[in-house]
Design an enzyme around this catalytic site. Structure first.
Site, PDB file in Angstrom:
ATOM      1  N   ARG A  42       0.830  -1.213   0.000  1.00  0.00           N
ATOM      2  CA  ARG A  42       0.000   0.000   0.000  1.00  0.00           C
ATOM      3  C   ARG A  42       0.861   1.259   0.000  1.00  0.00           C
ATOM      4  NH1 ARG A  42      -5.949   0.425   2.425  1.00  0.00           N
ATOM      5  NH2 ARG A  42      -6.851  -0.768   0.722  1.00  0.00           N
ATOM      6  N   VAL A  90      -7.350   2.847  10.970  1.00  0.00           N
ATOM      7  CA  VAL A  90      -7.228   1.456  10.512  1.00  0.00           C
ATOM      8  C   VAL A  90      -8.613   0.844  10.325  1.00  0.00           C
ATOM      9  CG1 VAL A  90      -4.982   1.151  11.600  1.00  0.00           C
ATOM     10  CG2 VAL A  90      -7.052   0.591  12.893  1.00  0.00           C
ATOM     11  N   ASN A  91      -8.644  -0.299   9.667  1.00  0.00           N
ATOM     12  CA  ASN A  91      -9.938  -0.942   9.414  1.00  0.00           C
ATOM     13  C   ASN A  91     -10.503  -1.577  10.681  1.00  0.00           C
ATOM     14  OD1 ASN A  91      -7.516  -2.305   8.786  1.00  0.00           O
ATOM     15  ND2 ASN A  91      -8.611  -3.978   7.805  1.00  0.00           N
ATOM     16  N   THR A 132     -14.250   3.995  12.409  1.00  0.00           N
ATOM     17  CA  THR A 132     -15.607   3.851  12.958  1.00  0.00           C
ATOM     18  C   THR A 132     -15.590   2.727  13.994  1.00  0.00           C
ATOM     19  OG1 THR A 132     -16.514   4.542  10.848  1.00  0.00           O
ATOM     20  CG2 THR A 132     -18.019   3.433  12.359  1.00  0.00           C
ATOM     21  N   GLU A 166     -17.074   7.251  -0.672  1.00  0.00           N
ATOM     22  CA  GLU A 166     -16.142   6.952  -1.746  1.00  0.00           C
ATOM     23  C   GLU A 166     -16.695   7.464  -3.066  1.00  0.00           C
ATOM     24  OE1 GLU A 166     -14.806   2.842  -1.525  1.00  0.00           O
ATOM     25  OE2 GLU A 166     -14.639   3.075   0.643  1.00  0.00           O
ATOM     26  N   ARG A 261     -39.354  18.050   4.426  1.00  0.00           N
ATOM     27  CA  ARG A 261     -38.889  17.348   5.628  1.00  0.00           C
ATOM     28  C   ARG A 261     -38.124  16.083   5.256  1.00  0.00           C
ATOM     29  NH1 ARG A 261     -44.638  16.710   8.227  1.00  0.00           N
ATOM     30  NH2 ARG A 261     -44.917  16.176   6.035  1.00  0.00           N
ATOM     31  N   ALA A 269     -33.749   3.943  -5.647  1.00  0.00           N
ATOM     32  CA  ALA A 269     -33.917   2.492  -5.510  1.00  0.00           C
ATOM     33  C   ALA A 269     -32.847   1.796  -6.337  1.00  0.00           C
ATOM     34  CB  ALA A 269     -35.301   2.082  -5.988  1.00  0.00           C
ATOM     35  N   GLY A 274     -24.154  -1.389  -1.207  1.00  0.00           N
ATOM     36  CA  GLY A 274     -22.927  -2.121  -0.926  1.00  0.00           C
ATOM     37  C   GLY A 274     -21.959  -1.203  -0.207  1.00  0.00           C
ATOM     38  N   CYS A 277     -18.979  -0.203   4.620  1.00  0.00           N
ATOM     39  CA  CYS A 277     -19.391   0.295   5.936  1.00  0.00           C
ATOM     40  C   CYS A 277     -20.845   0.133   6.324  1.00  0.00           C
ATOM     41  CB  CYS A 277     -18.973   1.756   6.068  1.00  0.00           C
ATOM     42  SG  CYS A 277     -17.183   1.893   6.153  1.00  0.00           S
TER      43      CYS A 277
HETATM   44  P1  NAD Z   1      -8.855   0.201   4.646  1.00  0.00           P
HETATM   45  O1  NAD Z   1      -8.905  -1.261   4.851  1.00  0.00           O
HETATM   46  O2  NAD Z   1      -8.913   0.768   3.286  1.00  0.00           O
HETATM   47  O3  NAD Z   1      -7.509   0.781   5.302  1.00  0.00           O
HETATM   48  C1  NAD Z   1      -7.050   0.434   6.560  1.00  0.00           C
HETATM   49  C2  NAD Z   1      -5.521   0.368   6.526  1.00  0.00           C
HETATM   50  O4  NAD Z   1      -5.047   0.186   7.861  1.00  0.00           O
HETATM   51  C3  NAD Z   1      -4.967  -0.796   5.710  1.00  0.00           C
HETATM   52  O5  NAD Z   1      -4.101  -0.299   4.710  1.00  0.00           O
HETATM   53  C4  NAD Z   1      -4.216  -1.652   6.754  1.00  0.00           C
HETATM   54  O6  NAD Z   1      -3.020  -2.229   6.228  1.00  0.00           O
HETATM   55  C5  NAD Z   1      -3.899  -0.640   7.812  1.00  0.00           C
HETATM   56  N1  NAD Z   1      -3.671  -1.216   9.140  1.00  0.00           N
HETATM   57  C6  NAD Z   1      -4.476  -2.049   9.848  1.00  0.00           C
HETATM   58  N2  NAD Z   1      -3.955  -2.314  11.037  1.00  0.00           N
HETATM   59  C7  NAD Z   1      -2.786  -1.648  11.111  1.00  0.00           C
HETATM   60  C8  NAD Z   1      -1.790  -1.531  12.117  1.00  0.00           C
HETATM   61  N3  NAD Z   1      -1.917  -2.146  13.284  1.00  0.00           N
HETATM   62  N4  NAD Z   1      -0.716  -0.766  11.844  1.00  0.00           N
HETATM   63  C9  NAD Z   1      -0.596  -0.144  10.651  1.00  0.00           C
HETATM   64  N5  NAD Z   1      -1.508  -0.193   9.687  1.00  0.00           N
HETATM   65  C10 NAD Z   1      -2.596  -0.947   9.904  1.00  0.00           C
HETATM   66  O7  NAD Z   1     -10.029   0.805   5.553  1.00  0.00           O
HETATM   67  P2  NAD Z   1     -10.834   2.176   5.302  1.00  0.00           P
HETATM   68  O8  NAD Z   1     -11.893   1.948   4.287  1.00  0.00           O
HETATM   69  O9  NAD Z   1      -9.856   3.276   5.132  1.00  0.00           O
HETATM   70  O10 NAD Z   1     -11.584   2.321   6.697  1.00  0.00           O
HETATM   71  C11 NAD Z   1     -10.889   2.667   7.885  1.00  0.00           C
HETATM   72  C12 NAD Z   1     -11.891   3.017   8.965  1.00  0.00           C
HETATM   73  O11 NAD Z   1     -12.635   4.170   8.577  1.00  0.00           O
HETATM   74  C13 NAD Z   1     -12.929   1.943   9.253  1.00  0.00           C
HETATM   75  O12 NAD Z   1     -13.209   1.951  10.637  1.00  0.00           O
HETATM   76  C14 NAD Z   1     -14.142   2.411   8.481  1.00  0.00           C
HETATM   77  O13 NAD Z   1     -15.342   1.966   9.077  1.00  0.00           O
HETATM   78  C15 NAD Z   1     -14.043   3.900   8.591  1.00  0.00           C
HETATM   79  N6  NAD Z   1     -14.672   4.658   7.481  1.00  0.00           N
HETATM   80  C16 NAD Z   1     -14.519   4.257   6.184  1.00  0.00           C
HETATM   81  C17 NAD Z   1     -15.066   5.006   5.149  1.00  0.00           C
HETATM   82  C18 NAD Z   1     -14.936   4.592   3.716  1.00  0.00           C
HETATM   83  O14 NAD Z   1     -15.555   5.216   2.857  1.00  0.00           O
HETATM   84  N7  NAD Z   1     -14.181   3.573   3.366  1.00  0.00           N
HETATM   85  C19 NAD Z   1     -15.739   6.191   5.442  1.00  0.00           C
HETATM   86  C20 NAD Z   1     -15.865   6.594   6.770  1.00  0.00           C
HETATM   87  C21 NAD Z   1     -15.317   5.807   7.789  1.00  0.00           C
HETATM   88  C1  UGA Z   2     -21.232   5.841   3.175  1.00  0.00           C
HETATM   89  C2  UGA Z   2     -21.763   7.182   3.702  1.00  0.00           C
HETATM   90  O1  UGA Z   2     -22.464   7.853   2.665  1.00  0.00           O
HETATM   91  C3  UGA Z   2     -20.634   8.050   4.215  1.00  0.00           C
HETATM   92  O2  UGA Z   2     -21.151   9.240   4.781  1.00  0.00           O
HETATM   93  C4  UGA Z   2     -19.843   7.273   5.261  1.00  0.00           C
HETATM   94  O3  UGA Z   2     -18.736   8.019   5.715  1.00  0.00           O
HETATM   95  C5  UGA Z   2     -19.354   5.980   4.664  1.00  0.00           C
HETATM   96  O4  UGA Z   2     -20.482   5.218   4.192  1.00  0.00           O
HETATM   97  C6  UGA Z   2     -18.636   5.113   5.637  1.00  0.00           C
HETATM   98  O5  UGA Z   2     -18.820   5.212   6.828  1.00  0.00           O
HETATM   99  O6  UGA Z   2     -17.917   4.273   5.112  1.00  0.00           O
HETATM  100  P1  UGA Z   2     -20.103   5.025   0.901  1.00  0.00           P
HETATM  101  O7  UGA Z   2     -20.450   3.662   1.396  1.00  0.00           O
HETATM  102  O8  UGA Z   2     -18.721   5.282   0.448  1.00  0.00           O
HETATM  103  O9  UGA Z   2     -20.420   6.119   2.041  1.00  0.00           O
HETATM  104  O10 UGA Z   2     -21.070   5.408  -0.328  1.00  0.00           O
HETATM  105  P2  UGA Z   2     -22.614   5.824  -0.422  1.00  0.00           P
HETATM  106  O11 UGA Z   2     -22.717   6.910  -1.396  1.00  0.00           O
HETATM  107  O12 UGA Z   2     -23.225   6.047   0.895  1.00  0.00           O
HETATM  108  O13 UGA Z   2     -23.266   4.533  -1.090  1.00  0.00           O
HETATM  109  C7  UGA Z   2     -23.398   3.307  -0.381  1.00  0.00           C
HETATM  110  C8  UGA Z   2     -24.209   2.323  -1.208  1.00  0.00           C
HETATM  111  O14 UGA Z   2     -25.579   2.721  -1.260  1.00  0.00           O
HETATM  112  C9  UGA Z   2     -23.752   2.204  -2.656  1.00  0.00           C
HETATM  113  O15 UGA Z   2     -23.811   0.857  -3.052  1.00  0.00           O
HETATM  114  C10 UGA Z   2     -24.767   3.048  -3.408  1.00  0.00           C
HETATM  115  O16 UGA Z   2     -24.896   2.677  -4.739  1.00  0.00           O
HETATM  116  C11 UGA Z   2     -26.025   2.757  -2.606  1.00  0.00           C
HETATM  117  N1  UGA Z   2     -27.073   3.795  -2.742  1.00  0.00           N
HETATM  118  C12 UGA Z   2     -26.840   5.074  -2.330  1.00  0.00           C
HETATM  119  C13 UGA Z   2     -28.328   3.461  -3.246  1.00  0.00           C
HETATM  120  O17 UGA Z   2     -28.570   2.290  -3.603  1.00  0.00           O
HETATM  121  N2  UGA Z   2     -29.300   4.427  -3.344  1.00  0.00           N
HETATM  122  C14 UGA Z   2     -29.086   5.711  -2.946  1.00  0.00           C
HETATM  123  O18 UGA Z   2     -30.021   6.534  -3.053  1.00  0.00           O
HETATM  124  C15 UGA Z   2     -27.818   6.045  -2.421  1.00  0.00           C
END
Ligand code: NAD
Ligand code: UGA
Length: 462
Positions: A42, A90-91, A132, A166, A261, A269, A274, A277
């Site tokens: 990475r 981290v995840n 999270t 994303e 509201r 829909a 997916g 999170c």
């Molecule tokens: P990710 O899997 O893409 O990245 C996590 C990274 O942490 C990995 O590269 C992994 O190698 C690294 N890692 C894990 N343990 C480690 C350690 N002990 N030391 C060093 N590196 C370590 O995960 P992500 O999608 O970035 O999500 C991270 C967190 O943020 C999760 O809790 C997720 O719920 C939250 N979150 C994600 C999104 C999103 O859109 N993906 C949005 C909001 C919140």
């Molecule tokens: C979601 C939240 O939108 C973020 O605010 C949050 O930070 C993040 O999760 C997280 O905690 O990881 P994300 O999963 O990246 O973000 O993308 P979204 O845009 O929320 O879409 C999630 C899924 O719902 C996708 O599969 C999307 O296609 C679907 N979706 C979204 C629908 O089917 N209908 C909608 O009207 C909106």
């Protein structure tokens, strides 16, 4: 005056850590940001021309800041030692074993970060929980840090959940609806909150940065994702009623969304939601509720997940039914494999579910996605190189090649480019009758029908 924060270290160079720190570095030229990860692959990718994740606008920012005030490294200890403020990004996946299996969040990576920080840090640090996590996780981090603290070292733990989505991460980060900071009420707590607020105030208006107690902040993140997913499950539930009655879910969504509201967003829909999170965080909320003996609350939120499973299943079954109840040995094109447009991420993508369902029914799949790597698709479908030959999964880098000789197009992701394809050209190269199953409701169905396609979509009778 002394700046509250000079150096930041972020543990976790993933979908959150990477974009968040890139925008932070861009907006705070006076702060040095180092993103560390234990995955050498990475980090190498972040330091290369081809970043590990696709996110519109991100590459430009990384190119602009990398090597100036933005660094990616596997060398965690020095970066942690230097930093005034440490993000834990981290995840936190769903546990796959033991107590809470399939539901509780696995906090082993967060805990190992806390232990590493306690082991190596020498001065006072602000530790920011960005991952999270379940409510009261900050208490565990504090506990681990305090139990291992050496003399002269002090910590403040803040909750600062991330709300980026994303595909729109750069926008979400540069113009957030709000920034949430949870911390302790004490003087030291307030000072730490002020320091993190100062960082965000480089680009976020002060009134959008809100402070609250740590547990509210942690719970708000889970609640926000649960509410967002609930809206999708609600409109998807209505889509099933539409298909059974002749109502059209797009029209219903429009009517509902005009109520100020309710608002128009997140009422699309689909084949189901997916992403890494929504499901994980709701399962986590369900598990917490159950642990607190709040069984009705747990059952309520569980329904959001159940409805999503139902929606994915319904879509898969409908494809088979429409194609004369058998798809054995039929070739089917899957357009889109990412869980949403503008990302290459496939975590929990409904496309995986649909593809597996079609494979189980004996179909051969031609898969095209503009951003997902071939190896990722094969991994998601549990296809090994030798299995691929037998069970018939082919991956294409051209949509027209993918469609050639197939019976149906199944749209699983709402990529903008899918709308502008030459469907006449695809139709001409397909077997007849040719079907379109639009799981995202973005194509021009009248035009497709005119070409000759049999079109089926979510929330509307054919
Ligand atoms: P990710 O899997 O893409 O990245 C996590 C990274 O942490 C990995 O590269 C992994 O190698 C690294 N890692 C894990 N343990 C480690 C350690 N002990 N030391 C060093 N590196 C370590 O995960 P992500 O999608 O970035 O999500 C991270 C967190 O943020 C999760 O809790 C997720 O719920 C939250 N979150 C994600 C999104 C999103 O859109 N993906 C949005 C909001 C919140
Ligand atoms: C979601 C939240 O939108 C973020 O605010 C949050 O930070 C993040 O999760 C997280 O905690 O990881 P994300 O999963 O990246 O973000 O993308 P979204 O845009 O929320 O879409 C999630 C899924 O719902 C996708 O599969 C999307 O296609 C679907 N979706 C979204 C629908 O089917 N209908 C909608 O009207 C909106």
């Amino acid at each position: 005056t002394e700046t509250p924060v000079c150096k930041i270290c972020c543990i976790g160079a993933g979908y959150v850590g990477g974009p968040t720190c890139s925008v932070l570095a861009l907006k705070c030229p006076d702060i040095q940001v180092t993103v560390v990860d234990r995955s050498e692959l990475r980090i190498n990718q972040w330091n290369s021309d081809k970043l590990p994740i696709y996110e519109p606008g991100l590459e430009e920012i990384v190119k602009q800041c990398r090597g100036k005030n933005l660094f990616f490294s596997t060398d965690m200890i020095p970066a942690l030692k230097e930093a005034d403020l440490i993000f834990i990004s981290v995840n936190t996946p769903t546990k796959t074993f033991g107590l809470g299996k399939g539901r509780a969040a696995d906090l082993k990576f967060v805990e190992s970060c806390a232990r590493l920080i306690a082991d190596v840090c020498e001065g006072s640090k602000i530790v920011v929980e960005k991952s999270t996590v379940p409510v009261r996780s900050a208490a565990s981090i504090v506990n681990i840090l305090k139990a291992n603290t050496r003399p002269g070292v002090s910590y403040q733990v803040l909750s600062n959940p991330e709300f980026l989505a994303e595909g729109t991460a750069v926008n979400d980060l540069t113009q957030p609806d709000r920034v949430l900071i949870g911390g302790e009420e004490s003087e030291e707590g307030k000072k730490a909150i002020a320091a993190l607020s100062w960082v965000y105030q480089h680009w976020v208006p002060a009134e959008k940065i809100i402070h609250m107690n740590t547990w509210s902040s942690e719970l708000s993140k889970l609640a926000a994702n649960a509410f967002l997913a609930q809206r999708i499950s609600s409109i998807n539930a209505i889509s099933a009623v539409c298909e059974a009655t002749g109502a059209d879910v797009s029209e219903v969504a429009k009517a509902i969304g005009l109520d100020s509201r309710l608002g128009p967003k997140f009422l699309q829909a689909s084949v189901g939601f997916g992403g890494s999170c929504f499901q994980k965080d709701i399962l986590n909320l369900v598990y917490i509720s159950e642990s607190l003996n709040l069984t009705s609350v747990a059952a309520y939120w569980q329904q959001v997940i159940d409805m999503n499973e139902y929606q994915k299943t319904r879509f898969g079954q409908r494809i088979v039914q429409a194609m004369f109840n058998t798809i054995t040995d039929k070739h089917i094109t899957i357009l889109g494999f990412a869980f949403k447009k503008n990302t290459g991420d496939t975590r929990e993508s409904p496309a995986i579910y649909v593809a597996k369902h079609l494979l189980e029914e004996g179909a051969c799949l031609h898969i095209f996605d503009p951003k997902v790597e071939k190896a990722q698709i094969l991994l998601d479908l549990e296809q090994t190189e030798e299995k691929t030959g037998a069970s018939c999964v082919s991956i294409f880098d051209d949509p027209y090649e993918a469609a050639k000789g197939t019976h149906a197009l199944v749209v699983c992701t709402e990529w903008d480019q899918f709308v502008t394809y030459d469907y006449q050209r695809m139709y001409d190269s397909m077997l007849k009758p040719a079907f379109v199953f639009d799981g995202r409701k973005t194509l021009d169905h009248a035009a497709l029908t005119k070409i000759g396609f049999h079109v089926e979509t979510i929330g509307k009778r054919p």
